[in-house]
Design an enzyme around this catalytic site. Sequence first.
Site, PDB file in Angstrom:
ATOM      1  N   GLU A 343       0.800  -1.168   0.050  1.00  0.00           N
ATOM      2  CA  GLU A 343       0.006  -0.084  -0.052  1.00  0.00           C
ATOM      3  C   GLU A 343       0.995   1.298   0.082  1.00  0.00           C
ATOM      4  O   GLU A 343       0.412   2.216   0.431  1.00  0.00           O
ATOM      5  CB  GLU A 343      -0.985  -0.022   1.341  1.00  0.00           C
ATOM      6  CG  GLU A 343      -1.899  -1.191   1.122  1.00  0.00           C
ATOM      7  CD  GLU A 343      -2.744  -1.399   2.277  1.00  0.00           C
ATOM      8  OE1 GLU A 343      -2.188  -1.209   3.420  1.00  0.00           O
ATOM      9  OE2 GLU A 343      -3.946  -2.055   2.182  1.00  0.00           O
ATOM     10  N   ASP A 367      -0.420  -5.647   9.235  1.00  0.00           N
ATOM     11  CA  ASP A 367      -1.356  -4.956  10.142  1.00  0.00           C
ATOM     12  C   ASP A 367      -1.442  -5.266  11.475  1.00  0.00           C
ATOM     13  O   ASP A 367      -1.385  -6.267  11.803  1.00  0.00           O
ATOM     14  CB  ASP A 367      -3.074  -5.262   9.537  1.00  0.00           C
ATOM     15  CG  ASP A 367      -3.289  -4.487   8.232  1.00  0.00           C
ATOM     16  OD1 ASP A 367      -2.631  -3.744   7.744  1.00  0.00           O
ATOM     17  OD2 ASP A 367      -4.420  -4.969   7.831  1.00  0.00           O
ATOM     18  N   HIS A 533      -0.296  -0.166  10.629  1.00  0.00           N
ATOM     19  CA  HIS A 533       0.754  -1.058  10.071  1.00  0.00           C
ATOM     20  C   HIS A 533       1.762  -0.964  11.120  1.00  0.00           C
ATOM     21  O   HIS A 533       2.124  -0.101  11.810  1.00  0.00           O
ATOM     22  CB  HIS A 533       1.438  -0.606   8.772  1.00  0.00           C
ATOM     23  CG  HIS A 533       0.558  -0.705   7.837  1.00  0.00           C
ATOM     24  ND1 HIS A 533       0.453  -0.001   6.472  1.00  0.00           N
ATOM     25  CD2 HIS A 533      -0.568  -1.707   7.507  1.00  0.00           C
ATOM     26  CE1 HIS A 533      -0.553  -0.499   5.744  1.00  0.00           C
ATOM     27  NE2 HIS A 533      -1.399  -1.372   6.305  1.00  0.00           N
TER      28      HIS A 533
END
Length: 595
Positions: A343, A367, A533
Amino acid sequence: MATKQKVNKNKYPKIGIRPIIDGRLGGIRESLEDTTMRMAKAVAALYTKELKYPDGTPVECVVADTTIGGVKEAVDCAKKFEANDVGVSLSVTPCWCYGSETMDMNPLVPKGIWGFNGTERPGAVYLAATLAAHNQKGLPCFGIYGKDVQDMGDTTIPADVRDKLLNFARAGMAVAIMKGQAYLAIGSVSMGIAGSIVDPQFFQEYLGMRNEYVDSSEVLRRIQLNIFDPEEYKKAIAWVKQHCKEGKDYNRKEKIKSRKEKDKDWEFVVKMTMIIRDLMMGNAKLQRLGFAEEAQGHSAIVSGFQGQRQWTDFLPDGDFSEALLNSSFDWNGIRNPYMVATENDCYNGVSMLFNYLLTNTAQIFADVRTYWSPAATERVSGWKPEGRAKDGFIHLINSGSATLDGTGQQSKNGAPAMKPFWEIKEKEAAACLAATTWSPSNRDYMRGGGYSSTFLTKGNMPVTMCRLNLIKGQGPVLQIAEGFTIDLPEKVHTILNERTDRIWPTTWFVPNLTGDGPFKDVYSVMANWGANHGAISYGHIGDQLITLAAMLRIPVAMHNVAAAKIFRPSAWGAFGMDPEGSDYRACSVYGPLYK
């Protein structure tokens, strides 16, 4: 499994060692020459033995041509260091010397001084006087002084001194290695995640890095125009078919791709993996194929791939590419991992980079997904947590950049581990692959398909999770949580894992608790984590991260490292008696290292 890749000698910065001496000739200097130079060479030998560059070669040291007794010799040493790409400077002395005349004045190079604890000559006096000069001039310096008195001429390095010397050097080399390198953003902002909003001022002023950007369409262009090595691709796709087991397809019937479509996706993600690597580091073979510009790459020590949503809504996602590039092996054999953030979360990418440069090991990107309390765990699974899990645990899980090294299939002293690539055995790499399946991606999330890695991290590994965050008005701050991976009973793992994205890699994590602040309980760690994260490294390296952060002038917002292990520059002690508050004040006064 392919054989281990050959190590290529790279040009890395070196550690400079400055032997400092009492410059008074006529009896004093002459009597100290051999002792002082032996001290410098003993540290050089320690560093060469214990520290390695990311390519596995020993760290190189540059020792001044002569001992340094005055400003002329200090200047000569500075010139030698500049000519030999010295990125870290350590001064050593067994005696009193002239402080401001002999000190290192380079403001951009991390600096430390080891003052010998001996009674024959006052090395401690030089240490204190020169640290005062550094602090007065605004040049932060780390002071190293042994707890126990040694005899003059004793060439042994006490354990407490050794620990600080290595901590300083590891952090200093991380600073030096990342300087001048690039963060490569492939794409832009992913689903509004703030971490993918790349702040070039942060990279430039705090890390000395540059930023490179390519649109995601560059990956597609290279696939469509065959801008990759066709011979390597043949090798890669054959290896993937042999070693990457396709997992169960959990998609709804109407969203399941045909076998032909799935095979095409495999071909696509393998090409994509090669291309992201080539974008980062370049590939000389492309020039021979007629693609001289593409062959150069972007000199990226870390990168990020946006993916969601514009890419993943119609093309295979980056999960396979991110996971494999972050691992210590592929179709070319066992090799150094690449740092690739899912991401395009550049701040978690930087967190991974910090961990990697301190340990030379692959990193888990995850995550920080769910806190499972003992009560909730028992309610859902019927099992009352015990052992390390008794106060609850955190579920770390993400579809992309979790390295396959994170399976825990490597070992040290019979225990699960993650190791530098040169220590990994072929059977260990094969075991990591065997412990991983690749299920077709969830097409509710990733409409274009792709393959996500599925594995479970083994328990009882010491790990450190960190995260860099940007705070308006404050700047960057670092969070650190040391702890352990844990094993859950198989039935409990299945029940909890089935409640979420079951095809993604799972790591069950328990932070070490202190009873205070954000570490008073596991829930508080989760509640105080600054982003979605975290970067997870093998080993308890929180003290090294704190040292590195101080060098970069990044304050540490939360950590659970024992006070006795914390090592910051001498000047930090002048900003108050509360260590964390003084860290913030010192970082604010000194400002970014490269500003």
